[in-house]
Design a protein around this motif. Structure first.
Motif, PDB file in Angstrom:
ATOM      1  N   MET A 186     -34.636 -38.155 -45.476  1.00  0.00           N
ATOM      2  CA  MET A 186     -35.959 -39.259 -44.839  1.00  0.00           C
ATOM      3  C   MET A 186     -36.456 -39.549 -46.549  1.00  0.00           C
ATOM      4  N   GLN A 187     -37.151 -39.197 -46.623  1.00  0.00           N
ATOM      5  CA  GLN A 187     -37.689 -39.596 -47.948  1.00  0.00           C
ATOM      6  C   GLN A 187     -37.265 -40.229 -48.968  1.00  0.00           C
ATOM      7  N   ILE A 188     -35.901 -39.969 -49.343  1.00  0.00           N
ATOM      8  CA  ILE A 188     -35.526 -40.548 -50.383  1.00  0.00           C
ATOM      9  C   ILE A 188     -34.678 -42.367 -49.910  1.00  0.00           C
ATOM     10  N   PHE A 189     -34.976 -42.241 -48.978  1.00  0.00           N
ATOM     11  CA  PHE A 189     -34.119 -43.363 -48.231  1.00  0.00           C
ATOM     12  C   PHE A 189     -35.091 -44.578 -48.645  1.00  0.00           C
ATOM     13  N   LYS A 190     -36.758 -44.026 -47.989  1.00  0.00           N
ATOM     14  CA  LYS A 190     -37.842 -44.452 -47.666  1.00  0.00           C
ATOM     15  C   LYS A 190     -38.383 -44.528 -49.444  1.00  0.00           C
ATOM     16  N   GLU A 191     -38.492 -43.961 -50.564  1.00  0.00           N
ATOM     17  CA  GLU A 191     -38.343 -44.657 -51.565  1.00  0.00           C
ATOM     18  C   GLU A 191     -37.523 -45.196 -52.489  1.00  0.00           C
ATOM     19  N   SER A 192     -35.714 -45.031 -51.710  1.00  0.00           N
ATOM     20  CA  SER A 192     -34.608 -46.140 -52.657  1.00  0.00           C
ATOM     21  C   SER A 192     -35.560 -47.230 -52.110  1.00  0.00           C
ATOM     22  N   LEU A 193     -35.095 -47.509 -50.582  1.00  0.00           N
ATOM     23  CA  LEU A 193     -36.080 -48.714 -50.290  1.00  0.00           C
ATOM     24  C   LEU A 193     -37.265 -49.273 -50.665  1.00  0.00           C
ATOM     25  N   TRP A 194     -38.358 -48.331 -50.755  1.00  0.00           N
ATOM     26  CA  TRP A 194     -39.584 -49.185 -51.742  1.00  0.00           C
ATOM     27  C   TRP A 194     -39.087 -49.473 -52.836  1.00  0.00           C
ATOM     28  N   ASN A 195     -38.477 -48.460 -53.207  1.00  0.00           N
ATOM     29  CA  ASN A 195     -38.145 -48.886 -55.186  1.00  0.00           C
ATOM     30  C   ASN A 195     -37.911 -50.820 -55.444  1.00  0.00           C
ATOM     31  N   GLN A 196     -36.667 -50.781 -54.363  1.00  0.00           N
ATOM     32  CA  GLN A 196     -35.623 -51.965 -54.301  1.00  0.00           C
ATOM     33  C   GLN A 196     -36.707 -53.749 -53.655  1.00  0.00           C
ATOM     34  N   ALA A 230     -45.802 -53.701 -46.508  1.00  0.00           N
ATOM     35  CA  ALA A 230     -44.640 -53.287 -46.533  1.00  0.00           C
ATOM     36  C   ALA A 230     -44.292 -51.974 -46.820  1.00  0.00           C
ATOM     37  N   GLN A 231     -45.297 -51.562 -48.360  1.00  0.00           N
ATOM     38  CA  GLN A 231     -45.115 -50.505 -49.175  1.00  0.00           C
ATOM     39  C   GLN A 231     -45.803 -49.364 -48.138  1.00  0.00           C
ATOM     40  N   GLU A 232     -46.469 -49.986 -47.381  1.00  0.00           N
ATOM     41  CA  GLU A 232     -47.389 -48.703 -46.213  1.00  0.00           C
ATOM     42  C   GLU A 232     -46.439 -48.890 -45.129  1.00  0.00           C
ATOM     43  N   LEU A 233     -45.592 -49.376 -44.395  1.00  0.00           N
ATOM     44  CA  LEU A 233     -45.212 -49.544 -43.908  1.00  0.00           C
ATOM     45  C   LEU A 233     -44.338 -48.301 -43.570  1.00  0.00           C
ATOM     46  N   ILE A 234     -43.214 -49.064 -44.690  1.00  0.00           N
ATOM     47  CA  ILE A 234     -42.133 -48.108 -45.180  1.00  0.00           C
ATOM     48  C   ILE A 234     -42.048 -46.521 -45.595  1.00  0.00           C
ATOM     49  N   PHE A 235     -43.337 -45.885 -46.046  1.00  0.00           N
ATOM     50  CA  PHE A 235     -43.789 -44.388 -45.950  1.00  0.00           C
ATOM     51  C   PHE A 235     -44.374 -43.966 -44.986  1.00  0.00           C
ATOM     52  N   PRO A 238     -32.698 -53.563 -36.208  1.00  0.00           N
ATOM     53  CA  PRO A 238     -33.253 -52.512 -36.194  1.00  0.00           C
ATOM     54  C   PRO A 238     -34.292 -53.271 -37.471  1.00  0.00           C
ATOM     55  N   VAL A 239     -35.324 -52.306 -37.246  1.00  0.00           N
ATOM     56  CA  VAL A 239     -36.317 -52.311 -38.296  1.00  0.00           C
ATOM     57  C   VAL A 239     -36.179 -52.329 -39.297  1.00  0.00           C
ATOM     58  N   PHE A 240     -34.993 -50.855 -39.762  1.00  0.00           N
ATOM     59  CA  PHE A 240     -34.813 -50.739 -40.794  1.00  0.00           C
ATOM     60  C   PHE A 240     -33.770 -52.181 -41.479  1.00  0.00           C
TER      61      PHE A 240
END
Length: 166
Positions: free
Chosen positions: A1-11, A101-106, A127-129
């Motif tokens: 799950m962490q890789i998805f959060k990091e990728s979503l946030w990076n973009q 947004a960053q706080e929410l995602i992580f 969905p929120v995602f």
């Protein structure tokens, strides 16, 4: 799950950074002269905020607006700002949305991402995602418009941002 959060946030963060760079680069005198740039900047700032309000709430802003059918000449929708806010005010508003947004995602769980976001004033449900992806696309769309306007008005625009600035 962490890789998805990091990728979503990076973009998503990169899209917001590109938006910020475009607004920061726009000449102060044109901000008040050619108001289309301001109206797009305000619009994307208010919706960045709105689409990071989870669960959904009524549209509101710390930079007040009026819903009106009397759209200004350079306006882009029925959300008409009560003032022509300064670049600094718009940038601070965007930074607030970026931080949220960053706080929410992580801090979201898989269940949080799967929860449905239900817009109060319409039939928009997702969905929120997917809401994060929708918001990312909205920010990037308007960042591209602002960069095009910058190139037209000044002959230059900021570079591509590959990944979110920390």
């Amino acid at each position: 799950m962490q890789i998805f959060k990091e990728s979503l946030w990076n973009q998503f963060g990169a899209s917001i950074d590109m938006l910020t760079n475009a607004i920061s680069s726009y000449p102060e005198n044109l901000w008040y002269e050619k108001k289309k740039f301001f109206y797009i900047s305000y619009h994307v700032a208010i919706f960045l905020d709105y689409y990071t309000t989870i669960p959904a709430a009524t549209l509101s802003s710390p930079l007040p607006f009026t819903l009106s059918d009397n759209i200004p000449e350079d306006g882009i929708d029925d959300i008409v700002p009560d003032n022509i806010y300064s670049k600094e005010e718009i940038l601070a508003y965007i930074q607030s949305g970026r931080n949220r947004a960053q706080e929410l995602i992580f801090n979201m769980t898989e269940t949080d991402f799967a929860t449905l976001w239900v817009e109060i004033e319409s039939d928009k449900v997702m969905p929120v995602f997917e809401l994060f992806l929708y918001n990312l696309r909205h920010v990037q769309h308007h960042a591209a418009q602002l960069n095009m306007m910058l190139r037209t008005d000044t002959g230059d625009a900021p570079n591509w941002v590959r990944s979110a600035q920390k």
